[in-house]
Design an enzyme around this catalytic site. Structure first.
Site, PDB file in Angstrom:
ATOM      1  N   ARG A  63      17.934  24.946  36.804  1.00 37.49           N
ATOM      2  CA  ARG A  63      18.256  25.503  35.491  1.00 37.49           C
ATOM      3  C   ARG A  63      17.056  25.296  34.577  1.00 37.49           C
ATOM      4  NH1 ARG A  63      22.692  22.904  37.247  1.00 37.49           N
ATOM      5  NH2 ARG A  63      24.578  24.161  37.446  1.00 37.49           N
TER       6      ARG A  63
ATOM      7  N   LYS B 109      23.022  19.235  33.408  1.00 40.21           N
ATOM      8  CA  LYS B 109      24.368  19.802  33.258  1.00 40.21           C
ATOM      9  C   LYS B 109      25.391  19.074  34.116  1.00 40.21           C
ATOM     10  CE  LYS B 109      27.067  24.025  33.510  1.00 40.21           C
ATOM     11  NZ  LYS B 109      27.071  25.462  33.777  1.00 40.21           N
TER      12      LYS B 109
ATOM     13  N   HIS C  49      18.167  32.312  32.506  1.00 38.57           N
ATOM     14  CA  HIS C  49      18.729  32.175  33.858  1.00 38.57           C
ATOM     15  C   HIS C  49      18.036  33.102  34.870  1.00 38.57           C
ATOM     16  CE1 HIS C  49      22.192  29.482  33.499  1.00 38.57           C
ATOM     17  NE2 HIS C  49      22.253  29.909  32.251  1.00 38.57           N
TER      18      HIS C  49
ATOM     19  N   ARG D  41      16.213  31.259  37.825  1.00 41.38           N
ATOM     20  CA  ARG D  41      17.170  30.674  38.784  1.00 41.38           C
ATOM     21  C   ARG D  41      17.864  31.765  39.603  1.00 41.38           C
ATOM     22  NH1 ARG D  41      20.537  25.915  39.404  1.00 41.38           N
ATOM     23  NH2 ARG D  41      22.755  26.374  39.448  1.00 41.38           N
TER      24      ARG D  41
ATOM     25  N   HIS E 241      27.790  25.312  42.931  1.00 40.63           N
ATOM     26  CA  HIS E 241      28.901  26.204  42.573  1.00 40.63           C
ATOM     27  C   HIS E 241      30.152  25.794  43.338  1.00 40.63           C
ATOM     28  CE1 HIS E 241      26.148  29.753  41.172  1.00 40.63           C
ATOM     29  NE2 HIS E 241      26.263  28.807  40.259  1.00 40.63           N
TER      30      HIS E 241
ATOM     31  N   TYR F  12      26.888  35.396  40.692  1.00 41.78           N
ATOM     32  CA  TYR F  12      25.800  34.837  39.887  1.00 41.78           C
ATOM     33  C   TYR F  12      24.453  35.476  40.222  1.00 41.78           C
ATOM     34  CZ  TYR F  12      22.725  31.385  37.720  1.00 41.78           C
ATOM     35  OH  TYR F  12      21.757  30.772  36.962  1.00 41.78           O
TER      36      TYR F  12
END
Length: 180
Positions: free
Chosen positions: A40, A63, A128, A131, A154, A163
């Site tokens: 990230r 995170k 993002h 990533r 995930h 994603y």
């Protein structure tokens, strides 16, 4: 709010790397490292020289609070070695011009990517994008959603495919062939 996209075209990625290599070393390393390790942006921006000097990135994700060790791909490691040659262990990899030994902010990374979007006519980009670009090309190369799910932390495979934009690619491909 629109979802950002990965950079799908390899030739465009090569063009961006060439452009950044000449224009700005810091931005080049941010882009090159970002599309090759899948971190990230918040984790990338807080990396210090000591975090990458062994050929592996050892971090605690901001995170998820999970510890993570990532092997840095050989070509990226060579570029990093040259980049950090005259830096100290406690120096941030992506130093800001504001303040002493402070990393660039998320907003600065966003501005870098928005300039690339304009110059290279990219789709929707944001922090993002790096990533997601990693994830998209990792999946295309290895076709291993389970490994990618684990890398991204995930919960399920469907979340990972959404994603990285694979699910939308497949839907677009099917719709383009649909005929009634």
């Amino acid at each position: 709010m629109n979802a950002v996209e990965p950079i799908r075209d390899r030739d465009t990625i090569i063009e961006i790397k060439r452009y950044l290599l000449v224009k700005n070393q810091r931005d080049y390393i941010l882009f090159f490292l970002g599309i090759n390790v899948g971190l990230r942006i918040s984790d990338l921006l807080h990396l210090k020289v000591k975090d990458v000097s062994t050929g592996k990135i050892k971090i605690r994700e901001r995170k998820t609070k999970k510890n993570k060790v990532i092997l840095i791909p050989r070509d990226v490691n060579k570029a990093l070695d040259l980049y950090i040659l005259n830096m100290e262990n406690e120096d941030y990899l992506f130093p800001s011009r504001k303040g002493i030994n402070k990393p660039i902010r998320r907003e600065t990374a966003y501005k870098i990517l928005k300039k690339l979007q304009k110059k290279f006519k990219l789709g929707l980009v944001g922090t993002h994008t790096l990533r997601k670009t990693f994830g998209y090309h990792f999946y295309k190369q290895f076709n291993d959603v389970v490994a990618l799910q684990k890398i991204f932390n995930h919960r399920d495979q469907k979340e990972t495919l959404i994603y990285i934009g694979i699910q939308q690619d497949e839907l677009d491909r099917m719709m383009s062939r649909f005929n009634l």
